[in-house]
Design a protein around this motif. Structure first.
Motif, PDB file in Angstrom:
ATOM      1  N   VAL A 115      45.804 -45.586   2.956  1.00 10.32           N
ATOM      2  CA  VAL A 115      47.149 -45.228   3.429  1.00 10.32           C
ATOM      3  C   VAL A 115      47.153 -43.785   3.934  1.00 10.32           C
ATOM      4  N   ILE A 116      46.505 -42.905   3.186  1.00  9.77           N
ATOM      5  CA  ILE A 116      46.462 -41.497   3.586  1.00  9.77           C
ATOM      6  C   ILE A 116      45.690 -41.334   4.886  1.00  9.77           C
ATOM      7  N   GLN A 117      44.580 -42.062   5.032  1.00  7.18           N
ATOM      8  CA  GLN A 117      43.783 -41.967   6.247  1.00  7.18           C
ATOM      9  C   GLN A 117      44.568 -42.475   7.450  1.00  7.18           C
ATOM     10  N   ALA A 118      45.249 -43.595   7.286  1.00  4.22           N
ATOM     11  CA  ALA A 118      46.066 -44.134   8.379  1.00  4.22           C
ATOM     12  C   ALA A 118      47.183 -43.156   8.749  1.00  4.22           C
ATOM     13  N   PHE A 119      47.802 -42.574   7.730  1.00  4.89           N
ATOM     14  CA  PHE A 119      48.861 -41.589   7.969  1.00  4.89           C
ATOM     15  C   PHE A 119      48.301 -40.371   8.699  1.00  4.89           C
ATOM     16  N   LYS A 120      47.122 -39.919   8.297  1.00  4.55           N
ATOM     17  CA  LYS A 120      46.516 -38.738   8.914  1.00  4.55           C
ATOM     18  C   LYS A 120      46.199 -38.991  10.380  1.00  4.55           C
ATOM     19  N   TYR A 121      45.669 -40.169  10.704  1.00  6.88           N
ATOM     20  CA  TYR A 121      45.345 -40.488  12.093  1.00  6.88           C
ATOM     21  C   TYR A 121      46.572 -40.323  12.994  1.00  6.88           C
ATOM     22  N   ALA A 122      47.712 -40.802  12.514  1.00  6.90           N
ATOM     23  CA  ALA A 122      48.930 -40.741  13.323  1.00  6.90           C
ATOM     24  C   ALA A 122      49.628 -39.397  13.205  1.00  6.90           C
ATOM     25  N   ALA A 123      49.620 -38.799  12.011  1.00  9.77           N
ATOM     26  CA  ALA A 123      50.445 -37.620  11.758  1.00  9.77           C
ATOM     27  C   ALA A 123      49.877 -36.349  12.367  1.00  9.77           C
ATOM     28  N   GLU A 124      48.546 -36.199  12.397  1.00 14.21           N
ATOM     29  CA  GLU A 124      47.983 -34.934  12.887  1.00 14.21           C
ATOM     30  C   GLU A 124      48.388 -34.643  14.327  1.00 14.21           C
ATOM     31  N   PRO A 125      48.135 -35.552  15.290  1.00 12.62           N
ATOM     32  CA  PRO A 125      48.612 -35.272  16.654  1.00 12.62           C
ATOM     33  C   PRO A 125      50.133 -35.226  16.739  1.00 12.62           C
ATOM     34  N   PHE A 126      50.828 -36.033  15.918  1.00 13.50           N
ATOM     35  CA  PHE A 126      52.297 -36.038  15.905  1.00 13.50           C
ATOM     36  C   PHE A 126      52.843 -34.679  15.473  1.00 13.50           C
ATOM     37  N   PHE A 127      52.285 -34.102  14.412  1.00 10.79           N
ATOM     38  CA  PHE A 127      52.736 -32.797  13.932  1.00 10.79           C
ATOM     39  C   PHE A 127      52.551 -31.722  14.998  1.00 10.79           C
ATOM     40  N   PHE A 128      51.416 -31.761  15.696  1.00  7.36           N
ATOM     41  CA  PHE A 128      51.183 -30.764  16.735  1.00  7.36           C
ATOM     42  C   PHE A 128      52.157 -30.929  17.900  1.00  7.36           C
ATOM     43  N   ARG A 129      52.420 -32.188  18.286  1.00  8.89           N
ATOM     44  CA  ARG A 129      53.343 -32.413  19.409  1.00  8.89           C
ATOM     45  C   ARG A 129      54.753 -31.957  19.067  1.00  8.89           C
ATOM     46  N   GLU A 130      55.165 -32.107  17.800  1.00  4.91           N
ATOM     47  CA  GLU A 130      56.527 -31.757  17.392  1.00  4.91           C
ATOM     48  C   GLU A 130      56.674 -30.291  16.994  1.00  4.91           C
ATOM     49  N   SER A 131      55.575 -29.528  17.031  1.00  8.49           N
ATOM     50  CA  SER A 131      55.630 -28.151  16.535  1.00  8.49           C
ATOM     51  C   SER A 131      56.555 -27.256  17.351  1.00  8.49           C
ATOM     52  N   GLU A 132      56.787 -27.603  18.640  1.00  3.73           N
ATOM     53  CA  GLU A 132      57.674 -26.798  19.485  1.00  3.73           C
ATOM     54  C   GLU A 132      59.148 -27.151  19.278  1.00  3.73           C
ATOM     55  N   ASN A 133      59.407 -28.240  18.582  1.00  2.00           N
ATOM     56  CA  ASN A 133      60.784 -28.677  18.325  1.00  2.00           C
ATOM     57  C   ASN A 133      61.433 -27.749  17.293  1.00  2.00           C
ATOM     58  N   LYS A 134      62.625 -27.256  17.599  1.00 10.08           N
ATOM     59  CA  LYS A 134      63.286 -26.311  16.687  1.00 10.08           C
ATOM     60  C   LYS A 134      63.634 -26.945  15.345  1.00 10.08           C
ATOM     61  N   ASN A 135      63.734 -28.273  15.315  1.00 12.79           N
ATOM     62  CA  ASN A 135      64.058 -28.970  14.065  1.00 12.79           C
ATOM     63  C   ASN A 135      62.813 -29.494  13.353  1.00 12.79           C
ATOM     64  N   SER A 136      61.645 -29.028  13.784  1.00 12.54           N
ATOM     65  CA  SER A 136      60.404 -29.561  13.199  1.00 12.54           C
ATOM     66  C   SER A 136      60.292 -29.325  11.692  1.00 12.54           C
ATOM     67  N   PRO A 137      60.721 -28.172  11.136  1.00 14.47           N
ATOM     68  CA  PRO A 137      60.621 -28.023   9.668  1.00 14.47           C
ATOM     69  C   PRO A 137      61.378 -29.100   8.906  1.00 14.47           C
ATOM     70  N   GLN A 138      62.576 -29.444   9.367  1.00 10.48           N
ATOM     71  CA  GLN A 138      63.348 -30.512   8.721  1.00 10.48           C
ATOM     72  C   GLN A 138      62.625 -31.856   8.847  1.00 10.48           C
ATOM     73  N   LEU A 139      62.028 -32.080  10.023  1.00 12.07           N
ATOM     74  CA  LEU A 139      61.290 -33.322  10.248  1.00 12.07           C
ATOM     75  C   LEU A 139      60.088 -33.410   9.323  1.00 12.07           C
ATOM     76  N   TYR A 140      59.335 -32.321   9.192  1.00  7.75           N
ATOM     77  CA  TYR A 140      58.164 -32.309   8.307  1.00  7.75           C
ATOM     78  C   TYR A 140      58.574 -32.583   6.858  1.00  7.75           C
ATOM     79  N   ALA A 141      59.716 -32.047   6.451  1.00  7.81           N
ATOM     80  CA  ALA A 141      60.183 -32.260   5.075  1.00  7.81           C
ATOM     81  C   ALA A 141      60.526 -33.728   4.836  1.00  7.81           C
TER      82      ALA A 141
END
Length: 499
Positions: A288-314
């Motif tokens: 589950v963690i590996q599957a999440f990591k595959y999707a989340a790593e590029p997703f986190f980088f793409r959303e990093s410019e979003n002003k609401n990204s901290p709330q999204l990460y939480a």
């Protein structure tokens, strides 16, 4: 919510390939425990721990560096891909050749006299893995989740097929006279050798497919691109080494730290086989963690410019913890029948009691991955080294001091302790440099409740197996009730939006 849905959808696809593929691969533990000796399982545990360490050196953090620079505004993704893949191919050939030449020393160091050929195969496996890493990363970056899944499943299917042929098929065919005993140099006394050969063949055959689907690269080594990438990835290399120490050190050192005769009837390598087999039962959480990591790593980088990204990460962290906590309980309460189902020979059930601890350890690894986004998007990757180094020190210390006293449980506690310490330290510094409004109190509460319910269900045994099954799984009800109670507002808000 649309962003979370997108992440969940991609996680599902990556999860399908990862969970389905590794579940097929996981089924090999049935073959290994049924057809190979515990000593062969011990060799498998130790050698693949070594492969895990060396794999970090062969890729030296360039996968994450590729994501960072390929998603930047100044460089085209293809140009970054050309340079990164060219560098990995060059370095892999150099490192692979060095490992190949050092095979006799590795065999002596790990107590495999006269079996240096094992470590020559290890060198080839590592080289193939490294030159596949960036093409697979490119597929993820381009959101080609289905293509990624097909390639991964093909690789795993080949690996499983070769394992079945070499470990089960050939002995049966030799016994029935279908093929001569020395066919293609086959040896009935080999065990871990055929696991390595199957891996080597599967990885070699998948290279043309992955390179074709990812797009072939032009050989380029541009200093202006690779120098900043190297500076970014160097701390990740040390982080990876420390991280893999945390994950694999217990399996690598177990047979060398455990006192001889600690478990009656088992030498240290055989005991390592029992430990490694039970470690495999925690793989569902790791999947589950590996599957999440595959999707989340590029997703986190793409959303990093979003002003609401901290709330999204939480919100991502909170949902991740709830789901994984539920999964941990579900696996733990069913170990009484899952264990014998997968560990086919006698003696392996002796280590089942460590599985809930390992599940919690993997869950905390997922928590750490969520927390680590702060130093990746702020380019403070040097913190990753110090955090994982602390975890590595904790892990090694626990193995050295607790395995001689507590055996299997001492090794399992090393996994739990190191990821707990890493998560705490990462959270502390993350809140200083990149504050994220995590629901810390709720998240910790879920983890404590899940761990307690896991062991309650594990040790709750009844003579009536059918009644026991339902009562054990009823342990999930309090957790689900707490979820609906604590997340009532969130659930109501989600349902109102659906209407």
């Amino acid at each position: 919510m649309s962003n979370l849905k997108k992440l969940a959808g991609q996680t599902a696809i990556y999860g399908l390939s990862s969970i389905l593929g590794r579940s097929i691969n996981f089924l090999l533990i049935i073959v290994y425990t049924a057809y190979l000796s515990k000593n062969a399982l011990g060799a498998f545990t130790g050698i693949y721990a070594l492969i895990g360490f060396l794999n970090i050196i062969f890729t030296y953090g360039m996968e994450t560096s590729f994501f960072r620079f390929a998603t930047g505004k100044n460089l085209s993704p293809q140009r970054v891909y050309n340079n990164t893949q060219s560098l990995l191919v060059t370095s892999s050939l150099i490192l692979g050749s060095g490992t190949f030449l050092l095979a006799p020393l590795l065999a002596e160091w790990m107590n495999y006299p006269g079996q240096e050929y094992l470590f020559r195969w290890v060198a080839l496996i590592l080289t193939f893995d490294a030159i596949l890493a960036i093409p697979f990363a490119k597929l993820r970056l381009e959101n080609k989740a289905v293509t990624f899944a097909i390639a991964k499943l093909t690789n795993i299917t080949l690996n499983v097929g070769f394992n079945l042929i070499l470990i089960i098929g050939f002995p049966i065919w030799i016994q029935n006279g279908v093929i001569p005993e020395s066919f293609l140099g086959y040896r009935l006394d080999w065990g871990v050798e055929y696991i390595l050969l199957a891996n080597l063949l599967a990885n070699g055959l998948i290279i043309p497919l992955v390179w074709w689907k990812a797009g072939f690269f032009s050989f380029k080594l541009e200093k202006s691109i690779l120098q900043p990438m190297w500076r970014y990835s160097l701390p990740l290399l040390f982080m990876g080494l420390a991280g893999v120490t945390n994950e694999l050190i217990s399996r690598l050192l177990f047979e060398y730290v455990l006192p001889e005769g600690f478990y009656p009837g088992l030498d240290s390598r055989a005991a390592a086989g029992v430990f490694g087999a039970n470690f495999k039962l925690a793989i569902l959480m790791n999947l589950v963690i590996q599957a999440f990591k595959y999707a989340a790593e590029p997703f986190f980088f793409r959303e990093s410019e979003n002003k609401n990204s901290p709330q999204l990460y939480a919100r991502v962290m909170h949902a991740f913890i709830i789901f994984c906590a539920f999964l941990m309980i579900a696996i733990s309460v069913n170990l009484n029948w899952l264990g014998p189902l997968f560990l086919r020979s006698e003696g392996y059930a002796e280590g089942l009691y460590i599985v809930p601890v390992l599940l919690m350890g993997y869950l905390l690894l997922g928590v750490y991955f969520n927390l680590s986004i702060w130093f990746k998007i702020t380019d403070k990757t040097q913190y990753s080294f110090w955090i994982t180094l602390i975890g590595a020190i904790v892990s090694i210390a626990v193995v050295i001091f607790l395995v001689p006293v507590y055996g299997f449980m001492g090794a399992a506690l090393s996994t739990l302790a190191c990821y707990l310490v890493m998560s705490i330290v990462c959270f502390y510094f993350g809140q200083r440099f990149y504050p994220i409004p995590y629901q810390t109190g709720k998240d910790i509460f879920y983890l404590f409740i899940a761990f307690g319910l896991s062991y309650l269900g594990f040790y709750w045994n009844l003579e009536n197996e059918i009644l026991g099954f339902f009562l054990k799984n009823a342990v999930l009800i309090p957790f689900v009730a707490l979820f609906f109670l604590l997340e009532k507002k969130e659930i109501q808000g989600y349902l109102s939006k659906k209407r």
